[in-house]
Design a protein around this motif. Sequence first.
Motif, short mmCIF file in Angstrom:
data_model
loop_
_atom_site.label_atom_id
_atom_site.label_comp_id
_atom_site.label_asym_id
_atom_site.label_seq_id
_atom_site.Cartn_x
_atom_site.Cartn_y
_atom_site.Cartn_z
N MET A 1 -34.93 -70.50 103.45
CA MET A 1 -33.98 -71.49 103.86
C MET A 1 -33.66 -71.22 105.33
O MET A 1 -33.39 -70.09 105.71
CB MET A 1 -32.73 -71.37 102.98
CG MET A 1 -31.66 -72.33 103.30
SD MET A 1 -30.33 -72.36 102.08
CE MET A 1 -29.91 -70.65 101.92
N LYS A 2 -33.67 -72.27 106.14
CA LYS A 2 -33.44 -72.11 107.57
C LYS A 2 -32.13 -72.79 107.96
O LYS A 2 -31.97 -74.00 107.75
CB LYS A 2 -34.60 -72.72 108.35
CG LYS A 2 -34.58 -72.44 109.82
CD LYS A 2 -35.85 -72.95 110.46
CE LYS A 2 -35.92 -72.62 111.92
NZ LYS A 2 -37.15 -73.12 112.53
N ILE A 3 -31.20 -72.00 108.48
CA ILE A 3 -29.90 -72.51 108.92
C ILE A 3 -29.65 -72.00 110.33
O ILE A 3 -29.76 -70.81 110.60
CB ILE A 3 -28.77 -72.05 107.97
CG1 ILE A 3 -29.01 -72.62 106.58
CG2 ILE A 3 -27.41 -72.47 108.52
CD1 ILE A 3 -27.99 -72.20 105.56
N ASP A 4 -29.30 -72.92 111.22
CA ASP A 4 -29.05 -72.57 112.64
C ASP A 4 -30.22 -71.83 113.26
O ASP A 4 -30.04 -70.91 114.06
CB ASP A 4 -27.77 -71.73 112.78
CG ASP A 4 -26.50 -72.57 112.81
OD1 ASP A 4 -26.58 -73.80 112.83
OD2 ASP A 4 -25.41 -71.96 112.82
N GLY A 5 -31.44 -72.17 112.85
CA GLY A 5 -32.63 -71.55 113.42
C GLY A 5 -32.97 -70.19 112.85
O GLY A 5 -33.92 -69.55 113.30
N VAL A 6 -32.20 -69.72 111.89
CA VAL A 6 -32.44 -68.42 111.28
C VAL A 6 -32.97 -68.64 109.86
O VAL A 6 -32.40 -69.41 109.10
CB VAL A 6 -31.15 -67.57 111.22
CG1 VAL A 6 -31.40 -66.23 110.55
CG2 VAL A 6 -30.58 -67.38 112.61
N ILE A 7 -34.04 -67.95 109.52
CA ILE A 7 -34.61 -68.06 108.18
C ILE A 7 -33.97 -67.01 107.27
O ILE A 7 -33.98 -65.82 107.59
CB ILE A 7 -36.14 -67.90 108.21
CG1 ILE A 7 -36.76 -69.03 109.02
CG2 ILE A 7 -36.70 -67.88 106.78
CD1 ILE A 7 -38.25 -68.89 109.25
N TYR A 8 -33.40 -67.48 106.16
CA TYR A 8 -32.79 -66.60 105.17
C TYR A 8 -33.66 -66.62 103.93
O TYR A 8 -33.99 -67.69 103.42
CB TYR A 8 -31.38 -67.06 104.80
CG TYR A 8 -30.41 -66.93 105.96
CD1 TYR A 8 -29.74 -65.74 106.19
CD2 TYR A 8 -30.18 -67.99 106.82
CE1 TYR A 8 -28.86 -65.62 107.25
CE2 TYR A 8 -29.30 -67.88 107.89
CZ TYR A 8 -28.66 -66.69 108.09
OH TYR A 8 -27.78 -66.56 109.15
N GLU A 9 -34.04 -65.46 103.45
CA GLU A 9 -34.83 -65.36 102.22
C GLU A 9 -33.91 -64.84 101.14
O GLU A 9 -33.45 -63.70 101.19
CB GLU A 9 -36.02 -64.44 102.44
CG GLU A 9 -36.94 -64.98 103.51
CD GLU A 9 -38.38 -64.66 103.26
OE1 GLU A 9 -38.72 -64.23 102.15
OE2 GLU A 9 -39.16 -64.85 104.19
N ILE A 10 -33.64 -65.69 100.18
CA ILE A 10 -32.72 -65.35 99.10
C ILE A 10 -33.48 -65.40 97.78
O ILE A 10 -34.21 -66.35 97.51
CB ILE A 10 -31.54 -66.34 99.08
CG1 ILE A 10 -30.77 -66.23 100.41
CG2 ILE A 10 -30.62 -66.07 97.89
CD1 ILE A 10 -29.78 -67.32 100.65
N ASP A 11 -33.32 -64.37 96.99
CA ASP A 11 -33.95 -64.33 95.67
C ASP A 11 -33.06 -65.12 94.72
O ASP A 11 -32.09 -64.59 94.17
CB ASP A 11 -34.12 -62.88 95.19
CG ASP A 11 -34.88 -62.78 93.89
OD1 ASP A 11 -35.19 -63.83 93.28
OD2 ASP A 11 -35.17 -61.65 93.48
N TRP A 12 -33.36 -66.40 94.56
CA TRP A 12 -32.52 -67.29 93.77
C TRP A 12 -32.43 -66.85 92.31
O TRP A 12 -31.43 -67.12 91.66
CB TRP A 12 -33.02 -68.73 93.87
CG TRP A 12 -32.97 -69.24 95.27
CD1 TRP A 12 -34.02 -69.57 96.07
CD2 TRP A 12 -31.80 -69.46 96.07
NE1 TRP A 12 -33.59 -69.97 97.30
CE2 TRP A 12 -32.23 -69.92 97.34
CE3 TRP A 12 -30.44 -69.31 95.84
CZ2 TRP A 12 -31.34 -70.23 98.35
CZ3 TRP A 12 -29.55 -69.62 96.86
CH2 TRP A 12 -30.01 -70.08 98.09
N ARG A 13 -33.42 -66.16 91.80
CA ARG A 13 -33.37 -65.68 90.41
C ARG A 13 -32.25 -64.67 90.22
O ARG A 13 -31.73 -64.50 89.12
CB ARG A 13 -34.71 -65.07 90.00
CG ARG A 13 -35.85 -66.08 89.98
CD ARG A 13 -37.17 -65.39 89.88
NE ARG A 13 -37.32 -64.56 91.09
CZ ARG A 13 -38.31 -63.76 91.34
NH1 ARG A 13 -39.27 -63.60 90.47
NH2 ARG A 13 -38.38 -63.09 92.46
N GLU A 14 -31.87 -63.98 91.29
CA GLU A 14 -30.80 -62.98 91.22
C GLU A 14 -29.42 -63.56 91.53
O GLU A 14 -28.42 -62.85 91.47
CB GLU A 14 -31.09 -61.84 92.20
CG GLU A 14 -32.31 -61.02 91.83
CD GLU A 14 -32.12 -60.29 90.50
OE1 GLU A 14 -31.02 -59.76 90.23
OE2 GLU A 14 -33.09 -60.27 89.72
#
Length: 66
Positions: A1-14
Amino acid sequence: MKIDGVIYEIDWREFRIGSSFFIPCVGTVAGKQLIENKMRRLGYAVIVKIVVENEIKGLRVWRKKN
């Protein structure tokens, strides 16, 4: 997911019901909409609030029961 030009990798299963995470960002309205759209696609019910934590503006996202 990219917000304000920063990519965040979130483990949605957790991302469990009752848990939350904070994403620092300046473009909070656009970021909130992006997160809400992503959660809708995943079928997650969430509350997204614009907050200031430790003097940093951003978004706090809580997962709740559907």
